[in-house]
Design an enzyme around this catalytic site. Structure first.
Site, PDB file in Angstrom:
ATOM      1  N   LYS A  93     -41.560 117.557  67.420  1.00 21.55           N
ATOM      2  CA  LYS A  93     -41.246 116.618  66.330  1.00 21.55           C
ATOM      3  C   LYS A  93     -42.512 115.883  65.956  1.00 21.55           C
ATOM      4  O   LYS A  93     -43.224 115.373  66.830  1.00 21.55           O
ATOM      5  CB  LYS A  93     -40.188 115.619  66.837  1.00 21.55           C
ATOM      6  CG  LYS A  93     -39.776 114.585  65.828  1.00 21.55           C
ATOM      7  CD  LYS A  93     -38.549 115.023  65.061  1.00 21.55           C
ATOM      8  CE  LYS A  93     -38.363 114.284  63.752  1.00 21.55           C
ATOM      9  NZ  LYS A  93     -39.166 114.800  62.619  1.00 21.55           N
ATOM     10  N   GLN A 114     -48.575 112.309  69.601  1.00 21.63           N
ATOM     11  CA  GLN A 114     -47.148 112.334  69.280  1.00 21.63           C
ATOM     12  C   GLN A 114     -46.280 112.592  70.512  1.00 21.63           C
ATOM     13  O   GLN A 114     -45.168 112.085  70.614  1.00 21.63           O
ATOM     14  CB  GLN A 114     -46.905 113.425  68.216  1.00 21.63           C
ATOM     15  CG  GLN A 114     -45.581 113.323  67.502  1.00 21.63           C
ATOM     16  CD  GLN A 114     -45.576 112.291  66.382  1.00 21.63           C
ATOM     17  OE1 GLN A 114     -46.513 112.225  65.602  1.00 21.63           O
ATOM     18  NE2 GLN A 114     -44.539 111.487  66.304  1.00 21.63           N
ATOM     19  N   LYS A 117     -45.867 109.194  72.166  1.00 22.40           N
ATOM     20  CA  LYS A 117     -45.138 108.295  71.268  1.00 22.40           C
ATOM     21  C   LYS A 117     -43.648 108.649  71.302  1.00 22.40           C
ATOM     22  O   LYS A 117     -42.792 107.780  71.456  1.00 22.40           O
ATOM     23  CB  LYS A 117     -45.683 108.472  69.846  1.00 22.40           C
ATOM     24  CG  LYS A 117     -45.026 107.583  68.832  1.00 22.40           C
ATOM     25  CD  LYS A 117     -45.468 107.925  67.425  1.00 22.40           C
ATOM     26  CE  LYS A 117     -46.967 107.836  67.266  1.00 22.40           C
ATOM     27  NZ  LYS A 117     -47.413 107.916  65.876  1.00 22.40           N
ATOM     28  N   LYS A 129     -47.318 118.397  65.348  1.00 18.07           N
ATOM     29  CA  LYS A 129     -47.880 117.833  64.125  1.00 18.07           C
ATOM     30  C   LYS A 129     -48.375 118.985  63.262  1.00 18.07           C
ATOM     31  O   LYS A 129     -48.674 120.067  63.780  1.00 18.07           O
ATOM     32  CB  LYS A 129     -49.056 116.909  64.457  1.00 18.07           C
ATOM     33  CG  LYS A 129     -49.426 115.949  63.356  1.00 18.07           C
ATOM     34  CD  LYS A 129     -48.586 114.680  63.363  1.00 18.07           C
ATOM     35  CE  LYS A 129     -48.860 113.823  62.149  1.00 18.07           C
ATOM     36  NZ  LYS A 129     -48.159 112.525  62.220  1.00 18.07           N
ATOM     37  N   GLY A 168     -42.745 113.553  57.264  1.00 20.20           N
ATOM     38  CA  GLY A 168     -43.896 113.193  56.432  1.00 20.20           C
ATOM     39  C   GLY A 168     -45.015 112.549  57.233  1.00 20.20           C
ATOM     40  O   GLY A 168     -44.872 112.233  58.413  1.00 20.20           O
ATOM     41  N   ASP A 169     -46.136 112.383  56.587  1.00 24.46           N
ATOM     42  CA  ASP A 169     -47.278 111.620  57.106  1.00 24.46           C
ATOM     43  C   ASP A 169     -48.132 111.323  55.872  1.00 24.46           C
ATOM     44  O   ASP A 169     -47.615 111.371  54.740  1.00 24.46           O
ATOM     45  CB  ASP A 169     -48.043 112.422  58.174  1.00 24.46           C
ATOM     46  CG  ASP A 169     -49.111 111.593  58.906  1.00 24.46           C
ATOM     47  OD1 ASP A 169     -48.738 110.714  59.667  1.00 24.46           O
ATOM     48  OD2 ASP A 169     -50.322 111.825  58.688  1.00 24.46           O
ATOM     49  N   SER A 380     -36.478 109.026  62.565  1.00 28.88           N
ATOM     50  CA  SER A 380     -36.362 110.464  62.291  1.00 28.88           C
ATOM     51  C   SER A 380     -35.407 111.105  63.300  1.00 28.88           C
ATOM     52  O   SER A 380     -34.582 111.954  62.939  1.00 28.88           O
ATOM     53  CB  SER A 380     -37.726 111.142  62.410  1.00 28.88           C
ATOM     54  OG  SER A 380     -38.434 111.030  61.208  1.00 28.88           O
TER      55      SER A 380
HETATM   56  P1  NDP Z   1     -49.687 107.095  52.894  1.00 29.22           P
HETATM   57  O1  NDP Z   1     -50.283 108.341  52.396  1.00 29.22           O
HETATM   58  O2  NDP Z   1     -48.383 106.625  52.338  1.00 29.22           O
HETATM   59  O3  NDP Z   1     -50.732 105.885  52.749  1.00 29.22           O
HETATM   60  C1  NDP Z   1     -51.976 105.919  53.344  1.00 29.22           C
HETATM   61  C2  NDP Z   1     -52.738 104.686  52.886  1.00 29.22           C
HETATM   62  O4  NDP Z   1     -53.976 104.606  53.583  1.00 29.22           O
HETATM   63  C3  NDP Z   1     -53.090 104.718  51.413  1.00 29.22           C
HETATM   64  O5  NDP Z   1     -53.103 103.408  50.922  1.00 29.22           O
HETATM   65  C4  NDP Z   1     -54.499 105.314  51.442  1.00 29.22           C
HETATM   66  O6  NDP Z   1     -55.272 105.030  50.302  1.00 29.22           O
HETATM   67  C5  NDP Z   1     -55.062 104.633  52.647  1.00 29.22           C
HETATM   68  N1  NDP Z   1     -56.198 105.388  53.189  1.00 29.22           N
HETATM   69  C6  NDP Z   1     -56.242 106.706  53.492  1.00 29.22           C
HETATM   70  N2  NDP Z   1     -57.454 107.052  53.939  1.00 29.22           N
HETATM   71  C7  NDP Z   1     -58.190 105.922  53.912  1.00 29.22           C
HETATM   72  C8  NDP Z   1     -59.518 105.620  54.244  1.00 29.22           C
HETATM   73  N3  NDP Z   1     -60.349 106.563  54.687  1.00 29.22           N
HETATM   74  N4  NDP Z   1     -59.929 104.330  54.103  1.00 29.22           N
HETATM   75  C9  NDP Z   1     -59.089 103.357  53.633  1.00 29.22           C
HETATM   76  N5  NDP Z   1     -57.813 103.604  53.297  1.00 29.22           N
HETATM   77  C10 NDP Z   1     -57.369 104.848  53.431  1.00 29.22           C
HETATM   78  O7  NDP Z   1     -49.594 107.265  54.488  1.00 29.22           O
HETATM   79  P2  NDP Z   1     -48.694 106.490  55.536  1.00 29.22           P
HETATM   80  O8  NDP Z   1     -48.560 105.050  55.133  1.00 29.22           O
HETATM   81  O9  NDP Z   1     -47.488 107.283  55.793  1.00 29.22           O
HETATM   82  O10 NDP Z   1     -49.605 106.613  56.842  1.00 29.22           O
HETATM   83  C11 NDP Z   1     -50.629 105.661  57.171  1.00 29.22           C
HETATM   84  C12 NDP Z   1     -50.984 105.830  58.638  1.00 29.22           C
HETATM   85  O11 NDP Z   1     -49.810 105.610  59.439  1.00 29.22           O
HETATM   86  C13 NDP Z   1     -51.499 107.204  59.046  1.00 29.22           C
HETATM   87  O12 NDP Z   1     -52.431 107.046  60.099  1.00 29.22           O
HETATM   88  C14 NDP Z   1     -50.242 107.890  59.582  1.00 29.22           C
HETATM   89  O13 NDP Z   1     -50.566 108.911  60.500  1.00 29.22           O
HETATM   90  C15 NDP Z   1     -49.596 106.716  60.284  1.00 29.22           C
HETATM   91  N6  NDP Z   1     -48.172 106.870  60.522  1.00 29.22           N
HETATM   92  C16 NDP Z   1     -47.289 107.084  59.503  1.00 29.22           C
HETATM   93  C17 NDP Z   1     -45.925 107.182  59.774  1.00 29.22           C
HETATM   94  C18 NDP Z   1     -44.915 107.286  58.688  1.00 29.22           C
HETATM   95  O14 NDP Z   1     -43.715 107.251  59.016  1.00 29.22           O
HETATM   96  N7  NDP Z   1     -45.296 107.402  57.430  1.00 29.22           N
HETATM   97  C19 NDP Z   1     -45.417 107.153  61.156  1.00 29.22           C
HETATM   98  C20 NDP Z   1     -46.436 106.842  62.152  1.00 29.22           C
HETATM   99  C21 NDP Z   1     -47.751 106.741  61.819  1.00 29.22           C
HETATM  100  P3  NDP Z   1     -55.576 106.179  49.203  1.00 29.22           P
HETATM  101  O15 NDP Z   1     -54.379 106.158  48.305  1.00 29.22           O
HETATM  102  O16 NDP Z   1     -56.826 105.729  48.549  1.00 29.22           O
HETATM  103  O17 NDP Z   1     -55.744 107.473  49.950  1.00 29.22           O
END
Ligand code: NDP
Length: 448
Positions: A93, A114, A117, A129, A168-169, A380
């Site tokens: 997962k 993961q 976690k 992943k 998603g991610d 999830s």
């Molecule tokens: P999204 O794609 O929805 O958002 C990612 C955000 O981070 C965007 O605002 C993006 O900006 C920004 N970002 C990406 N790369 C960079 C960078 N190099 N420097 C600064 N900002 C950056 O992703 P999520 O919110 O889903 O995921 C964010 C983090 O959380 C990741 O590490 C993911 O693995 C982790 N995560 C997510 C989960 C989930 O349920 N969604 C669960 C557990 C962990 P821009 O639009 O400019 O790319």
């Protein structure tokens, strides 16, 4: 006799020899190994059974070609991955990430994290992943659809509700999950439990969208309470403006804190009066715009180019919710100088090893990603339960379970911290708590 540290050093040397070009994976392994010594010393049977060496080798790695046609009629090719790391405690997962930086090293680092976690959630889910180096930014809906259909045409051979359940991610939100599920169903028929993060009309769970952000705040709240602190009245800096960040802002505000920043990969907005999550949501989720536009709409907000972690302002709590390694050593020094006492990780591995060392030295308490952001995968797993039952729970029911799970993750980490005399090193404690469950399952199942 070989000591535990010699054992870990020899396992590490093997990985470097086998995978010399996987820096993110190696970083995740190093971070993990640094914290394992006490538990391996207490359990020599794990060393004898070579559990660590077995765990760091994924059970299966799948890499595939993803051809698709863009709007100009040109044939494009991307690379797809799925790493099925460990199914010792349940089906693989973990999310799918679509981002140009995706490669095997990144997917392996994420898949490895993961495992632990998922173990911490207390639910029966293993670790995996996947993703692709496809960049959804600037692509039309039709291009995204054609790409995801091609991606799923290959991936569907390797997944299933009791085998491997992606979600998603970064770059994979509701739109992508919808297209992925549609293609899976077209090829295999109805099987709601094969993907999570689905739309509510086809088997999705209420509160899944909010889960990682909300869960991050439930965890942070529990961590603060354990230090006799409260979240109410605190000033919080958040990075990112995606799925995790938006709902972290919502819940932090609801709990009485003020979130003063949100960012993307170009820059960040600062508003001392508090960021309004509804405006961020409109810009990022509905209009797919840039965070810069927030400052055009809110008079008290200012936009700056660059990293939010290079910006000086007094605050109490840092919630990195963007991406890996966004806080390095100098940024961590600045964070401590600005007065932040707690960092809880919404993103995966947002702090470099140098940053983690700074936090230790400056007594900044760290809530590690595998504990603090486990809310997404926890819900999830609740979505999988609802799909199996063919029932849909209410928002409150899912949210209450999420809160219980996050409080329990903190409680288990705190218990491990106490057992191994780790003080407030909740990173080591979460690693140990997550690892122990998986190691015990592996011990019971023999050499496989
Ligand atoms: P999204 O794609 O929805 O958002 C990612 C955000 O981070 C965007 O605002 C993006 O900006 C920004 N970002 C990406 N790369 C960079 C960078 N190099 N420097 C600064 N900002 C950056 O992703 P999520 O919110 O889903 O995921 C964010 C983090 O959380 C990741 O590490 C993911 O693995 C982790 N995560 C997510 C989960 C989930 O349920 N969604 C669960 C557990 C962990 P821009 O639009 O400019 O790319």
């Amino acid at each position: 006799m070989t000591t535990v540290n010699e054992y870990l050093a020899s396992v590490r040397a093997d990985i470097v020899k086998r995978d010399p070009n996987q820096p993110e994976f190696l970083e995740a392994i190093d971070n993990f190994f640094k914290t394992l010594t006490p538990v391996l010393e207490a359990h020599p049977e794990y060393v004898k059974a070579n559990i660590v060496d077995r765990l760091i080798e994924p059970e299966r790695v799948i890499q595939f070609r993803v051809p698709w046609v863009d709007d100009d009629g040109k044939v494009q090719v991307n690379r797809g991955f799925r790493v099925q790391f460990s199914a010792a405690i349940g089906p693989y997962k973990g999310g799918l990430r679509f981002h140009p930086t995706v490669n095997l090293s990144i997917v392996k680092f994420l898949g490895f994290e993961q495992i632990f976690k998922n173990s911490l959630t207390g639910l029966p889910i293993g670790g995996g992943k996947g993703g692709s180096d496809f960049d959804p930014k600037g692509k039309s809906d039709n291009e995204v659809m054609r790409f995801t259909q091609s991606f799923m045409t290959e991936l569907q051979k390797y997944i299933g509700p009791d085998l491997d359940v992606p979600a998603g991610d970064i770059g994979v939100g509701a739109r992508e999950i919808g297209y992925l599920y549609g293609q899976y169903r077209r090829l295999n028929g109805y099987q709601a439990g094969v993907l999570t993060g689905k739309g509510l009309t086809f088997g999705g769970s209420l509160a899944r969208t909010e889960a990682t952000g909300f869960g991050l705040l439930y965890y942070t709240d529990a961590l603060l309470k354990a230090q006799d602190m409260a979240i109410k009245g605190k000033k919080i800096k958040i990075s990112g403006s995606g799925n995790v960040a938006i709902y972290a802002i919502q819940k932090a505000t609801a709990l009485g804190a003020t979130v003063v920043t949100a960012s993307d990969s170009n820059g960040f907005v600062y508003d001392p009066n508090g960021i309004d999550y509804r405006i961020v949501k409109q810009i990022k989720e509905v209009e797919r715009g840039r965070i810069k536009e927030y400052a055009d709409r809110v008079e008290t907000a200012t936009y700056y180019e660059g990293s939010v972690w290079d910006f000086d302002t007094d605050y109490d709590i840092a919630l990195p919710c963007a991406t890996q390694n966004e806080i390095d050593g100098p940024k961590a020094e600045r964070l401590a100088k600005n007065g932040a006492a707690v960092v809880a990780c919404g993103a995966n591995m947002p702090c470099t090893p140098e940053a983690v060392a700074v936090f230790k030295k400056q007594r900044v308490i760290l809530g590690p990603a595998k504990a603090a952001n486990a809310g997404g995968v926890a819900v999830s797993a609740l979505e999988m339960s609802q799909n199996s039952e063919r029932l849909a729970w209410t928002f409150e029911e899912v949210d209450n379970r999420l809160k219980d799970i996050m409080e329990n993750i903190f409680a288990e980490s705190a218990a491990a911290a106490e057992e191994y005399d780790l003080g407030t090193d909740y990173l080591a404690a979460a690693n140990i708590a997550g690892f122990t469950k998986v190691a015990d399952a592996m011990m019971a199942q023999g050499i496989i």
